[in-house]
Design a protein around this motif. Sequence first.
Motif, PDB file in Angstrom:
ATOM      1  N   TRP A 271       1.783  11.588   5.512  1.00  0.00           N
ATOM      2  CA  TRP A 271       2.974  10.886   5.971  1.00  0.00           C
ATOM      3  C   TRP A 271       4.042  10.985   4.885  1.00  0.00           C
ATOM      4  O   TRP A 271       4.476  12.084   4.544  1.00  0.00           O
ATOM      5  CB  TRP A 271       2.655   9.442   6.366  1.00  0.00           C
ATOM      6  N   ASN A 272       4.502   9.853   4.342  1.00  0.00           N
ATOM      7  CA  ASN A 272       5.546   9.865   3.314  1.00  0.00           C
ATOM      8  C   ASN A 272       5.003   9.552   1.920  1.00  0.00           C
ATOM      9  O   ASN A 272       5.774   9.230   1.023  1.00  0.00           O
ATOM     10  CB  ASN A 272       6.633   8.836   3.672  1.00  0.00           C
ATOM     11  N   PHE A 273       3.693   9.649   1.774  1.00  0.00           N
ATOM     12  CA  PHE A 273       3.047   9.296   0.515  1.00  0.00           C
ATOM     13  C   PHE A 273       2.448  10.526  -0.153  1.00  0.00           C
ATOM     14  O   PHE A 273       1.872  11.388   0.506  1.00  0.00           O
ATOM     15  CB  PHE A 273       1.912   8.290   0.750  1.00  0.00           C
ATOM     16  N   ILE A 274       2.562  10.569  -1.489  1.00  0.00           N
ATOM     17  CA  ILE A 274       1.816  11.526  -2.293  1.00  0.00           C
ATOM     18  C   ILE A 274       0.987  10.746  -3.296  1.00  0.00           C
ATOM     19  O   ILE A 274       1.504   9.869  -4.002  1.00  0.00           O
ATOM     20  CB  ILE A 274       2.745  12.520  -3.010  1.00  0.00           C
ATOM     21  N   GLY A 275      -0.308  11.031  -3.332  1.00  0.00           N
ATOM     22  CA  GLY A 275      -1.219  10.401  -4.274  1.00  0.00           C
ATOM     23  C   GLY A 275      -2.164  11.428  -4.850  1.00  0.00           C
ATOM     24  O   GLY A 275      -1.938  12.635  -4.767  1.00  0.00           O
ATOM     25  N   ARG A 276      -3.252  10.937  -5.427  1.00  0.00           N
ATOM     26  CA  ARG A 276      -4.273  11.817  -5.988  1.00  0.00           C
ATOM     27  C   ARG A 276      -5.625  11.651  -5.290  1.00  0.00           C
ATOM     28  O   ARG A 276      -6.561  12.371  -5.615  1.00  0.00           O
ATOM     29  CB  ARG A 276      -4.433  11.560  -7.495  1.00  0.00           C
ATOM     30  N   SER A 277      -5.698  10.713  -4.359  1.00  0.00           N
ATOM     31  CA  SER A 277      -6.959  10.480  -3.671  1.00  0.00           C
ATOM     32  C   SER A 277      -6.691   9.868  -2.308  1.00  0.00           C
ATOM     33  O   SER A 277      -5.592   9.342  -2.038  1.00  0.00           O
ATOM     34  CB  SER A 277      -7.862   9.538  -4.488  1.00  0.00           C
ATOM     35  N   HIS A 278      -7.703   9.923  -1.459  1.00  0.00           N
ATOM     36  CA  HIS A 278      -7.624   9.255  -0.158  1.00  0.00           C
ATOM     37  C   HIS A 278      -7.344   7.774  -0.342  1.00  0.00           C
ATOM     38  O   HIS A 278      -6.548   7.175   0.406  1.00  0.00           O
ATOM     39  CB  HIS A 278      -8.953   9.465   0.582  1.00  0.00           C
ATOM     40  N   GLU A 279      -7.963   7.183  -1.358  1.00  0.00           N
ATOM     41  CA  GLU A 279      -7.787   5.743  -1.602  1.00  0.00           C
ATOM     42  C   GLU A 279      -6.346   5.406  -1.964  1.00  0.00           C
ATOM     43  O   GLU A 279      -5.836   4.337  -1.579  1.00  0.00           O
ATOM     44  CB  GLU A 279      -8.742   5.278  -2.709  1.00  0.00           C
ATOM     45  N   ASP A 280      -5.672   6.300  -2.691  1.00  0.00           N
ATOM     46  CA  ASP A 280      -4.255   6.071  -3.003  1.00  0.00           C
ATOM     47  C   ASP A 280      -3.434   5.955  -1.721  1.00  0.00           C
ATOM     48  O   ASP A 280      -2.541   5.103  -1.606  1.00  0.00           O
ATOM     49  CB  ASP A 280      -3.690   7.243  -3.822  1.00  0.00           C
ATOM     50  N   ILE A 281      -3.722   6.821  -0.756  1.00  0.00           N
ATOM     51  CA  ILE A 281      -2.975   6.828   0.496  1.00  0.00           C
ATOM     52  C   ILE A 281      -3.263   5.572   1.302  1.00  0.00           C
ATOM     53  O   ILE A 281      -2.352   4.930   1.839  1.00  0.00           O
ATOM     54  CB  ILE A 281      -3.323   8.087   1.314  1.00  0.00           C
ATOM     55  N   VAL A 282      -4.544   5.196   1.379  1.00  0.00           N
ATOM     56  CA  VAL A 282      -4.928   3.990   2.125  1.00  0.00           C
ATOM     57  C   VAL A 282      -4.228   2.772   1.540  1.00  0.00           C
ATOM     58  O   VAL A 282      -3.680   1.931   2.270  1.00  0.00           O
ATOM     59  CB  VAL A 282      -6.456   3.802   2.093  1.00  0.00           C
ATOM     60  N   ARG A 283      -4.215   2.664   0.211  1.00  0.00           N
ATOM     61  CA  ARG A 283      -3.594   1.503  -0.437  1.00  0.00           C
ATOM     62  C   ARG A 283      -2.099   1.469  -0.172  1.00  0.00           C
ATOM     63  O   ARG A 283      -1.534   0.407   0.154  1.00  0.00           O
ATOM     64  CB  ARG A 283      -3.866   1.557  -1.935  1.00  0.00           C
ATOM     65  N   ALA A 284      -1.420   2.620  -0.292  1.00  0.00           N
ATOM     66  CA  ALA A 284       0.027   2.648  -0.052  1.00  0.00           C
ATOM     67  C   ALA A 284       0.343   2.265   1.384  1.00  0.00           C
ATOM     68  O   ALA A 284       1.292   1.502   1.641  1.00  0.00           O
ATOM     69  CB  ALA A 284       0.574   4.041  -0.370  1.00  0.00           C
ATOM     70  N   ARG A 285      -0.433   2.772   2.332  1.00  0.00           N
ATOM     71  CA  ARG A 285      -0.196   2.431   3.736  1.00  0.00           C
ATOM     72  C   ARG A 285      -0.386   0.940   3.976  1.00  0.00           C
ATOM     73  O   ARG A 285       0.419   0.296   4.660  1.00  0.00           O
ATOM     74  CB  ARG A 285      -1.138   3.227   4.640  1.00  0.00           C
ATOM     75  N   GLU A 286      -1.454   0.378   3.438  1.00  0.00           N
ATOM     76  CA  GLU A 286      -1.706  -1.058   3.627  1.00  0.00           C
ATOM     77  C   GLU A 286      -0.563  -1.896   3.066  1.00  0.00           C
ATOM     78  O   GLU A 286      -0.128  -2.880   3.688  1.00  0.00           O
ATOM     79  CB  GLU A 286      -3.024  -1.444   2.952  1.00  0.00           C
ATOM     80  N   GLU A 287      -0.058  -1.509   1.900  1.00  0.00           N
ATOM     81  CA  GLU A 287       1.014  -2.295   1.278  1.00  0.00           C
ATOM     82  C   GLU A 287       2.325  -2.147   2.046  1.00  0.00           C
ATOM     83  O   GLU A 287       3.120  -3.101   2.104  1.00  0.00           O
ATOM     84  CB  GLU A 287       1.151  -1.883  -0.185  1.00  0.00           C
ATOM     85  N   TRP A 288       2.573  -0.960   2.618  1.00  0.00           N
ATOM     86  CA  TRP A 288       3.768  -0.819   3.446  1.00  0.00           C
ATOM     87  C   TRP A 288       3.655  -1.673   4.702  1.00  0.00           C
ATOM     88  O   TRP A 288       4.596  -2.381   5.071  1.00  0.00           O
ATOM     89  CB  TRP A 288       3.996   0.643   3.808  1.00  0.00           C
ATOM     90  N   GLN A 289       2.523  -1.609   5.367  1.00  0.00           N
ATOM     91  CA  GLN A 289       2.334  -2.391   6.588  1.00  0.00           C
ATOM     92  C   GLN A 289       2.430  -3.882   6.317  1.00  0.00           C
ATOM     93  O   GLN A 289       2.866  -4.653   7.185  1.00  0.00           O
ATOM     94  CB  GLN A 289       0.993  -2.050   7.230  1.00  0.00           C
ATOM     95  N   ALA A 290       2.040  -4.309   5.122  1.00  0.00           N
ATOM     96  CA  ALA A 290       2.091  -5.729   4.756  1.00  0.00           C
ATOM     97  C   ALA A 290       3.446  -6.133   4.199  1.00  0.00           C
ATOM     98  O   ALA A 290       3.628  -7.301   3.816  1.00  0.00           O
ATOM     99  CB  ALA A 290       0.998  -6.031   3.744  1.00  0.00           C
ATOM    100  N   ALA A 291       4.408  -5.211   4.143  1.00  0.00           N
ATOM    101  CA  ALA A 291       5.751  -5.479   3.612  1.00  0.00           C
ATOM    102  C   ALA A 291       5.673  -6.051   2.199  1.00  0.00           C
ATOM    103  O   ALA A 291       6.355  -7.016   1.843  1.00  0.00           O
ATOM    104  CB  ALA A 291       6.517  -6.425   4.530  1.00  0.00           C
ATOM    105  N   SER A 292       4.827  -5.420   1.370  1.00  0.00           N
ATOM    106  CA  SER A 292       4.657  -5.896  -0.007  1.00  0.00           C
ATOM    107  C   SER A 292       5.886  -5.571  -0.847  1.00  0.00           C
ATOM    108  O   SER A 292       6.744  -4.778  -0.472  1.00  0.00           O
ATOM    109  CB  SER A 292       3.414  -5.251  -0.637  1.00  0.00           C
ATOM    110  N   ASP A 293       5.931  -6.183  -2.034  1.00  0.00           N
ATOM    111  CA  ASP A 293       7.052  -5.956  -2.943  1.00  0.00           C
ATOM    112  C   ASP A 293       7.041  -4.546  -3.537  1.00  0.00           C
ATOM    113  O   ASP A 293       8.016  -4.146  -4.176  1.00  0.00           O
ATOM    114  CB  ASP A 293       7.004  -6.968  -4.094  1.00  0.00           C
ATOM    115  N   ARG A 294       5.963  -3.824  -3.332  1.00  0.00           N
ATOM    116  CA  ARG A 294       5.870  -2.485  -3.910  1.00  0.00           C
ATOM    117  C   ARG A 294       7.036  -1.598  -3.484  1.00  0.00           C
ATOM    118  O   ARG A 294       7.533  -0.802  -4.275  1.00  0.00           O
ATOM    119  CB  ARG A 294       4.549  -1.827  -3.495  1.00  0.00           C
TER     120      ARG A 294
END
Length: 329
Positions: free
Chosen positions: A275-298
Motif C-alpha cells: 500500500w503506502n508503507f515501506i518497512g523491513r518486515s511484515h510486522e512493520d507493515i501490520v503495525r503501520a496499518r493498525e496505527e493508521w486505522q486507529a488514527a494514532s499520533d504517528r
Amino acid sequence: MSNVETEPAELRCGALVDDEGRRAGATVEVLSAREVPLGGPRAMRVRRTLPQRARTLIGAWCFADHYGPNQVTTSGGMDVPPHPHTGLQTVSWLFSGEIEHRDSLGTRALIRPGEMNLMTGGYGICHSEMSTPRTSVIHGVQLWVALPEEHRNAGRDFQHHVPEPVRIDGAEIRILLGSLAGSTSPVRTFTPLLGAEITLEPRAAITLPVDTAFEHGLLVDSGDVRLLDTVLRPAELGYVGCGSDALTVVNESDAPVRVILLGGPPFEEEIVMWWNFIGRSHEDIVRAREEWQAASDRFGAVEGYPGGRLPAPALPNAIITPRRNPPRR
C-alpha cells in the motif's frame, strides 16, 4: 499520491544482480506500464511502471505513476483523501494543471508545472492531493523514493524547489534531484539520486555524462525516443544498469518530446512495500496499518480537506513473501 488499489501487491525488494553477483550491464530493458484507477471506478487512471514483477527499484526510486493529459471534466481530476506514508519520500512533478497538497506538518502548497514538491514520510506522515478548480487538464508524474535503514524513521519534512532550466544540444533540462549537465539541485535526499525532466526538440539528440555507479530509468511522456539502441514509446520506461558513463537520448519524431530521467546506485537493502508503507518486515507493515486505522499520533492529521480519511485495504491473508528483480541473462 496514494496507492489506492484495493488489493495492493506485497513486495520484498532487492538489488538486481546476475548469477555471479555482478550488476546489470548497459543494455536497455523496456518496462511497460499498467493502468491503475486512482480511487473508485470513475476515478482518474494512472500508468504505473514501478513497481512491477520485472523490476521493483531503480536506485532508491520504488514507485512511478504517470498520468494525463486528462481533461478534468472527463476524468474527474485528482482527489486523493488524507492517506499515510512510512519509510519513503514522495516527489510530485506536473507538466500541466495544479494540485493542492495538504499534510500533517500543516503544509498547504500548490503543485504547479516546473515546481517540485518533495515530502518526507519517514516514521509517519499523511497528506491529501486535489486538483484545483482552475485546472482543466492534469498531466504529470508522482514518484516515491525508499529511505535507507539509517533514515527510515526520519521526521516529517517538506521541500519545494523550482529548478532553473539548463539548455544544451537542442534539449531543455530541469534537475529535480542530484546533478546533471553541470547543474545540481539543492534538495536534500538520504541516498544519492538523480531526477530530471528533459525536453528534446524535433530530431534532437543529446549525450549526457552520468555516474557509472548509478543505474538509470528513462520514462517517456510523449513521442518516440531512442535510448542507446532501443526505441521507447510513450508511457514506457527504459532501464539501464550500472556501468555506463554516458546516456544518449534521441528524439525520433518531428515534434518535441519529454522524458523523465531517474537514477541512483542500486539500493542494497531489502525492503517490504505494501500500500503506502515501506518497512523491513511484515510486522512493520501490520503495525503501520493498525496505527493508521486507529488514527494514532504517528501520522498526525490533515486540516482543511473536505472529506474523510482514506481507509487502509485489508492485509493479505499470508505473511508477505519476497519478490525480487529477476537476474539479467
